[in-house]
Design a protein around this motif. Structure first.
Motif, PDB file in Angstrom:
ATOM      1  N   ILE A  56      39.590  34.246  41.508  1.00  0.00           N
ATOM      2  CA  ILE A  56      39.915  35.179  40.418  1.00  0.00           C
ATOM      3  C   ILE A  56      38.798  36.216  40.294  1.00  0.00           C
ATOM      4  O   ILE A  56      37.626  35.851  40.233  1.00  0.00           O
ATOM      5  N   PRO A  57      39.138  37.508  40.248  1.00  0.00           N
ATOM      6  CA  PRO A  57      38.116  38.542  40.020  1.00  0.00           C
ATOM      7  C   PRO A  57      37.404  38.283  38.689  1.00  0.00           C
ATOM      8  O   PRO A  57      38.021  37.809  37.730  1.00  0.00           O
ATOM      9  N   LEU A  58      36.127  38.589  38.623  1.00  0.00           N
ATOM     10  CA  LEU A  58      35.377  38.358  37.384  1.00  0.00           C
ATOM     11  C   LEU A  58      35.388  39.568  36.468  1.00  0.00           C
ATOM     12  O   LEU A  58      35.220  39.434  35.260  1.00  0.00           O
ATOM     13  N   CYS A  59      35.590  40.757  37.044  1.00  0.00           N
ATOM     14  CA  CYS A  59      35.517  42.001  36.267  1.00  0.00           C
ATOM     15  C   CYS A  59      36.896  42.642  36.138  1.00  0.00           C
ATOM     16  O   CYS A  59      37.544  42.916  37.147  1.00  0.00           O
ATOM     17  N   PRO A  60      37.353  42.911  34.918  1.00  0.00           N
ATOM     18  CA  PRO A  60      38.688  43.510  34.743  1.00  0.00           C
ATOM     19  C   PRO A  60      38.823  44.888  35.397  1.00  0.00           C
ATOM     20  O   PRO A  60      39.916  45.289  35.769  1.00  0.00           O
ATOM     21  N   HIS A  61      37.709  45.608  35.572  1.00  0.00           N
ATOM     22  CA  HIS A  61      37.783  46.938  36.179  1.00  0.00           C
ATOM     23  C   HIS A  61      38.073  46.872  37.673  1.00  0.00           C
ATOM     24  O   HIS A  61      38.424  47.881  38.277  1.00  0.00           O
ATOM     25  N   ALA A  62      37.939  45.682  38.278  1.00  0.00           N
ATOM     26  CA  ALA A  62      38.309  45.492  39.682  1.00  0.00           C
ATOM     27  C   ALA A  62      39.668  44.798  39.796  1.00  0.00           C
ATOM     28  O   ALA A  62      40.110  44.450  40.878  1.00  0.00           O
ATOM     29  N   ALA A  63      40.326  44.616  38.646  1.00  0.00           N
ATOM     30  CA  ALA A  63      41.642  43.979  38.591  1.00  0.00           C
ATOM     31  C   ALA A  63      42.314  44.434  37.291  1.00  0.00           C
ATOM     32  O   ALA A  63      42.694  45.583  37.158  1.00  0.00           O
ATOM     33  N   SER A  64      42.428  43.533  36.320  1.00  0.00           N
ATOM     34  CA  SER A  64      42.878  43.866  34.967  1.00  0.00           C
ATOM     35  C   SER A  64      42.598  42.634  34.110  1.00  0.00           C
ATOM     36  O   SER A  64      42.234  41.579  34.642  1.00  0.00           O
ATOM     37  N   TRP A  65      42.780  42.756  32.810  1.00  0.00           N
ATOM     38  CA  TRP A  65      42.555  41.583  31.946  1.00  0.00           C
ATOM     39  C   TRP A  65      43.585  40.488  32.207  1.00  0.00           C
ATOM     40  O   TRP A  65      43.394  39.338  31.790  1.00  0.00           O
ATOM     41  N   ARG A  66      44.667  40.807  32.928  1.00  0.00           N
ATOM     42  CA  ARG A  66      45.656  39.779  33.289  1.00  0.00           C
ATOM     43  C   ARG A  66      45.164  38.883  34.420  1.00  0.00           C
ATOM     44  O   ARG A  66      45.763  37.848  34.684  1.00  0.00           O
TER      45      ARG A  66
END
Length: 322
Positions: free
Chosen positions: A221-231
């Protein structure tokens, strides 16, 4: 400085012997049977003589477990599906595996950690010392493999979902909109995410404190929402990001999967976060990284290159001592 070693990156193959289909939301097409991109990545890893490749999770699709989707007709096929993917990855390259949610739909955490599991045999590593989170050193670098499902619905941890999104626990299985009652940062509290948990975070703090190496974090799971999203971040993402911030002089980058479209950002503290696009939804997507004593040079391929704005090379400089 001279090159120290090379490593590869790929993620979210999610193989299943079933027809192409869209995801539940209808936002992406999934080529479940297509292992062409996986074979191309493995071939490139061999040609570039990587020391290892980080497979960032979701090797096979959860439908193989026989409990939903095409699995309801086909029954359990997890072992056969895994054998097919491991054949495509090849036996020449050392693979370090992240545990994704889809692994946990087919096997329990103790099963995955046991020496009897194919992901813990021959050229595959998914655990060390009976833990699915561990670290290893190469040259001037320390790699930290996190398990973002140490605490998750699949490992019997329901308390955070009960507090933040109880409807998903109380609804019958099926097409439930996990996000219906959520907004903003709360969007992370869904069953396909999980948490490192306090014990693993304490371990991570100790590892970061004790090392004098430059650090690379590997996670499903990505740790940063800016590299993915809050989802698509862990339930304890705020705590994890705060911890990384304390050691921003050591942590150079985080590589992740899970968010199929991929993403990339560099946070204010200088740490890079890269989410590699899924091979399930992209015919071509992987990364090659060359490590020097003071920097990493990332060469993204296919969809991963598009995520990075079409650049064929990204240099990530190490900071702090060494």
């Amino acid at each position: 400085g001279s090159e120290e070693f090379r490593f590869g990156l790929l993620t979210d193959i999610q193989y299943c012997d079933c027809a192409d289909a869209t995801n539940f939301a209808g936002t992406e097409m999934r080529a479940y049977r297509d292992l062409g991109g996986t074979r191309a990545a493995a071939k490139a890893f061999g040609e570039h003589k990587v020391s290892f490749a980080a497979q960032l999770g979701d090797l096979i699709d959860g439908q193989n477990a026989g409990k939903y989707g095409t699995g309801l007709q086909n029954g359990r096929r997890s072992e056969a599906a895994l054998a097919t993917v491991l054949e495509a990855l090849g036996s020449e390259i050392q693979y370090v595996h992240s545990i994704g949610n889809h692994e946990l739909y087919s096997w329990s955490l103790p099963e995955l950690r046991s020496g009897a599991h194919p992901l813990q045999q021959r050229n595959h590593t998914i655990a060390q010392d009976d833990k699915a989170y561990f670290s290893f050193q190469l040259g001037s670098w320390l790699f930290v493999q996190l398990n973002t499902y140490e605490e998750s619905l699949m490992t019997g941890h329901t308390e955070l979902l009960r507090r933040h999104n109880p409807r998903v626990l109380d609804s019958p299985p099926g097409k439930v909109d996990y996000f219906a009652d959520l907004s903003g940062e709360e969007l992370r509290f869904v069953p396909f995410n999980g948490a490192c948990g306090a014990r693993q975070r304490a371990w991570l703090r100790d590892v970061l404190q004790d090392t004098d190496k430059h650090v690379v974090i590997l996670t499903h799971i990505p740790l940063c929402p800016h590299a993915a999203s809050w989802r698509n971040v862990p339930w304890d993402a705020p705590e994890l990001l705060q911890l990384l911030d304390e050691f921003a002089d050591k942590v150079v980058c985080v590589f992740a999967g899970h968010s199929h479209r991929g993403g990339s950002c560099q946070t204010n503290n200088g740490i890079w976060h890269h989410t590699i696009p899924a091979l399930l939804t992209h015919a071509d997507s992987f990364g090659l990284v060359t490590a020097y004593h003071d920097r990493l040079e990332l060469r993204p391929r296919g969809a991963f290159r598009a995520v990075l704005g079409g650049a064929d090379r990204l240099v990530m400089a190490a900071r702090g001592p060494r």
